[in-house]
Design an enzyme around this catalytic site. Structure first.
Site, PDB file in Angstrom:
ATOM      1  N   GLU A 111       3.600  -5.582   7.101  1.00  0.00           N
ATOM      2  CA  GLU A 111       3.086  -5.004   7.972  1.00  0.00           C
ATOM      3  C   GLU A 111       3.477  -4.480   9.366  1.00  0.00           C
ATOM      4  O   GLU A 111       2.992  -3.240   9.674  1.00  0.00           O
ATOM      5  CB  GLU A 111       1.670  -4.882   7.808  1.00  0.00           C
ATOM      6  CG  GLU A 111       0.742  -4.628   5.596  1.00  0.00           C
ATOM      7  CD  GLU A 111       0.924  -5.758   5.301  1.00  0.00           C
ATOM      8  OE1 GLU A 111       2.237  -6.659   5.669  1.00  0.00           O
ATOM      9  OE2 GLU A 111       0.477  -6.098   4.248  1.00  0.00           O
ATOM     10  N   GLY A 157       0.417  -5.330   0.776  1.00  0.00           N
ATOM     11  CA  GLY A 157      -1.003  -4.946  -0.740  1.00  0.00           C
ATOM     12  C   GLY A 157      -0.261  -5.808  -1.858  1.00  0.00           C
ATOM     13  O   GLY A 157      -0.872  -5.796  -2.346  1.00  0.00           O
ATOM     14  N   GLU A 166      -1.059  -9.493  -0.965  1.00  0.00           N
ATOM     15  CA  GLU A 166      -2.222  -9.162  -1.494  1.00  0.00           C
ATOM     16  C   GLU A 166      -3.194  -9.323  -2.717  1.00  0.00           C
ATOM     17  O   GLU A 166      -3.464  -9.484  -3.044  1.00  0.00           O
ATOM     18  CB  GLU A 166      -3.210  -8.236  -0.024  1.00  0.00           C
ATOM     19  CG  GLU A 166      -2.204  -8.526   1.346  1.00  0.00           C
ATOM     20  CD  GLU A 166      -2.896  -7.306   1.889  1.00  0.00           C
ATOM     21  OE1 GLU A 166      -2.405  -6.082   2.040  1.00  0.00           O
ATOM     22  OE2 GLU A 166      -3.482  -8.164   3.016  1.00  0.00           O
ATOM     23  N   ALA A 174       0.802  -1.387  -0.124  1.00  0.00           N
ATOM     24  CA  ALA A 174       0.093  -0.102   0.192  1.00  0.00           C
ATOM     25  C   ALA A 174       1.256   1.078   0.131  1.00  0.00           C
ATOM     26  O   ALA A 174       2.305   1.159   0.319  1.00  0.00           O
ATOM     27  CB  ALA A 174      -0.575   0.301   1.179  1.00  0.00           C
TER      28      ALA A 174
HETATM   29  N1  COA Z   1       4.871   3.417  -0.446  1.00  0.00           N
HETATM   30  C1  COA Z   1       5.222   4.427  -0.670  1.00  0.00           C
HETATM   31  N2  COA Z   1       6.135   4.311  -1.351  1.00  0.00           N
HETATM   32  C2  COA Z   1       6.808   3.495  -1.137  1.00  0.00           C
HETATM   33  C3  COA Z   1       6.688   2.332  -1.191  1.00  0.00           C
HETATM   34  C4  COA Z   1       5.269   1.853  -0.131  1.00  0.00           C
HETATM   35  N3  COA Z   1       4.789   0.513  -0.261  1.00  0.00           N
HETATM   36  N4  COA Z   1       7.725   1.955  -1.001  1.00  0.00           N
HETATM   37  C5  COA Z   1       8.774   2.348  -2.233  1.00  0.00           C
HETATM   38  N5  COA Z   1       8.275   3.395  -2.184  1.00  0.00           N
HETATM   39  C6  COA Z   1       9.240   4.377  -2.149  1.00  0.00           C
HETATM   40  C7  COA Z   1      10.244   4.890  -1.132  1.00  0.00           C
HETATM   41  O1  COA Z   1      10.050   5.849  -0.578  1.00  0.00           O
HETATM   42  C8  COA Z   1      10.851   5.581  -1.982  1.00  0.00           C
HETATM   43  O2  COA Z   1      10.362   7.144  -2.595  1.00  0.00           O
HETATM   44  P1  COA Z   1      11.717   8.198  -2.865  1.00  0.00           P
HETATM   45  O3  COA Z   1      12.403   7.963  -3.914  1.00  0.00           O
HETATM   46  O4  COA Z   1      10.814   9.790  -2.624  1.00  0.00           O
HETATM   47  O5  COA Z   1      12.120   8.612  -1.341  1.00  0.00           O
HETATM   48  C9  COA Z   1      10.664   5.534  -3.359  1.00  0.00           C
HETATM   49  O6  COA Z   1       9.803   4.137  -3.420  1.00  0.00           O
HETATM   50  C10 COA Z   1      11.905   4.106  -3.340  1.00  0.00           C
HETATM   51  O7  COA Z   1      12.635   3.152  -2.399  1.00  0.00           O
HETATM   52  P2  COA Z   1      13.225   2.445  -1.224  1.00  0.00           P
HETATM   53  O8  COA Z   1      13.511   2.369  -0.559  1.00  0.00           O
HETATM   54  O9  COA Z   1      14.080   3.869  -1.712  1.00  0.00           O
HETATM   55  O10 COA Z   1      13.689   1.153  -3.038  1.00  0.00           O
HETATM   56  P3  COA Z   1      15.073  -0.198  -2.807  1.00  0.00           P
HETATM   57  O11 COA Z   1      15.018  -0.336  -3.702  1.00  0.00           O
HETATM   58  O12 COA Z   1      16.111   0.564  -1.985  1.00  0.00           O
HETATM   59  O13 COA Z   1      14.241  -0.798  -1.569  1.00  0.00           O
HETATM   60  C11 COA Z   1      11.791  -1.543  -0.678  1.00  0.00           C
HETATM   61  C12 COA Z   1      12.041  -1.046  -2.386  1.00  0.00           C
HETATM   62  C13 COA Z   1      10.450  -1.826  -1.649  1.00  0.00           C
HETATM   63  C14 COA Z   1      12.523  -3.062  -0.196  1.00  0.00           C
HETATM   64  C15 COA Z   1      11.246  -0.674   0.357  1.00  0.00           C
HETATM   65  O14 COA Z   1      11.302   0.641  -0.766  1.00  0.00           O
HETATM   66  C16 COA Z   1      10.647  -1.086   1.097  1.00  0.00           C
HETATM   67  O15 COA Z   1      10.340  -1.617   1.842  1.00  0.00           O
HETATM   68  N6  COA Z   1       9.074  -1.009   0.888  1.00  0.00           N
HETATM   69  C17 COA Z   1       8.234  -0.883   1.826  1.00  0.00           C
HETATM   70  C18 COA Z   1       7.348  -2.278   1.682  1.00  0.00           C
HETATM   71  C19 COA Z   1       6.488  -2.130   3.021  1.00  0.00           C
HETATM   72  O16 COA Z   1       6.343  -2.361   4.031  1.00  0.00           O
HETATM   73  N7  COA Z   1       5.117  -2.592   2.563  1.00  0.00           N
HETATM   74  C20 COA Z   1       4.249  -2.849   3.024  1.00  0.00           C
HETATM   75  C21 COA Z   1       3.062  -1.243   3.082  1.00  0.00           C
HETATM   76  S1  COA Z   1       2.062  -1.886   4.282  1.00  0.00           S
END
Ligand code: COA
Length: 260
Positions: free
Chosen positions: A134, A111, A114, A67
């Site tokens: 989450e 999400g 999901e 999400a």
């Molecule tokens: N929601 C909003 N923005 C997100 C996102 C999410 N779920 N996942 C990644 N992004 C954004 C980051 O904030 C970043 O934005 P920015 O460039 O404006 O700072 C951009 O996407 C790139 O993310 P980054 O973390 O730098 O990339 P990465 O390749 O190093 O890592 C992930 C990728 C997916 C491992 C990491 O982004 C992450 O852990 N995301 C969240 C996952 C999560 O908790 N999901 C459950 C949500 S309920």
């Protein structure tokens, strides 16, 4: 065809490819993405030229990284309730009359996992990482993760993923049944489309009935599910596709199904 801003809708013969197109945000499921996916699924429901749907993420990093965390950072419970009211993309996929394949090309988290769980078949790249993180945000899955995940991988593995928030690789996801097929990353698209095209040659009537019957297995007691299957099986006998399929077999030729 409506213009979409956060997703792309492409066609490969009778296969529709829905691509969530926010690679710079790892294809996070914003409200706009959800609304556009629902609109696209509505459009595809009535499009007889489309027989199978593939959902994927843009770029080579993420399928969907969850999400949109930025959206719910400041929400009150009331605002979150309002945001979750109405149709959900998860239920729309599950109830869609056409088969929906998740083509998991990278991070498939929260999400995103999901979303994949709501699809009928999950095909992953060997570089994909999956999980329900989450718990790290002090919340729980809210898109069916606590309900669909145990139905797919069993209670123990669902507990493991949801309570730890740990990410697993594609090989482990295959081992526990979270994904159904894994391909090398470079071959994911072509091999998934090849599979989808073959499925698109089958009877749309039979595809719809088979999806509905298998879905019912997760919802109904066995005796009711058996009875439901029988009804759908008998319903198939009224279709042109059944006549064509049986005739083609007898005449030793490929069947040409119309979906009627
Ligand atoms: N929601 C909003 N923005 C997100 C996102 C999410 N779920 N996942 C990644 N992004 C954004 C980051 O904030 C970043 O934005 P920015 O460039 O404006 O700072 C951009 O996407 C790139 O993310 P980054 O973390 O730098 O990339 P990465 O390749 O190093 O890592 C992930 C990728 C997916 C491992 C990491 O982004 C992450 O852990 N995301 C969240 C996952 C999560 O908790 N999901 C459950 C949500 S309920």
């Amino acid at each position: 065809m409506p213009d979409f801003e956060t997703i792309r809708l492409d066609r490969d013969a009778a296969v529709a490819i829905l691509t969530i197109d926010r690679p710079e945000k790892r294809n996070a499921l914003s409200s706009a993405v959800r609304a556009e996916l629902i609109a696209a699924l509505d459009q595809l429901r009535g499009d007889d030229g489309v027989r199978v749907i593939v959902i994927t993420g843009a770029g080579d990093k993420a399928f969907v990284a969850g999400a949109d965390i930025a959206e719910f950072a400041q929400r009150t419970p009331l605002e979150q309730r309002a945001a979750m009211a109405g149709r959900t993309v998860f239920a729309e996929i599950a109830a869609h009359p056409k088969p929906v394949i998740a083509m998991i090309n990278g991070f498939c988290l929260g999400g995103g996992c999901e979303l994949a769980l709501a699809c009928d078949i999950r095909i992953a790249s060997d570089a994909a990482k999956l999980g329900q993180p989450e718990i790290n945000l002090g919340i729980i899955p809210g898109g069916g993760g606590t309900q669909r995940l145990p139905r797919v991988v069993g209670t123990g593995q669902a507990m493991r993923l949801v309570l730890s928030g740990e990410l697993i690789d594609a090989a482990e996801a295959l081992r526990i049944g979270l994904v159904d097929v894994v391909h090398p990353a470079a071959e994911l698209r072509e091999r998934t489309l090849e599979f989808a095209r073959k499925m698109a040659e089958k009877s749309p009537v039979a595809l719809r009935m088979a999806k509905s019957a298998i879905r019912a297995a997760a919802e109904m007691p066995l005796s009711a599910g058996d009875a439901y299957e029988t009804e759908l099986f008998i319903t198939c006998f009224g279709s042109d596709d059944r006549r064509e399929g049986v005739a083609a077999f007898m005449e030793k030729r490929p069947a040409s199904f119309t979906g009627r």
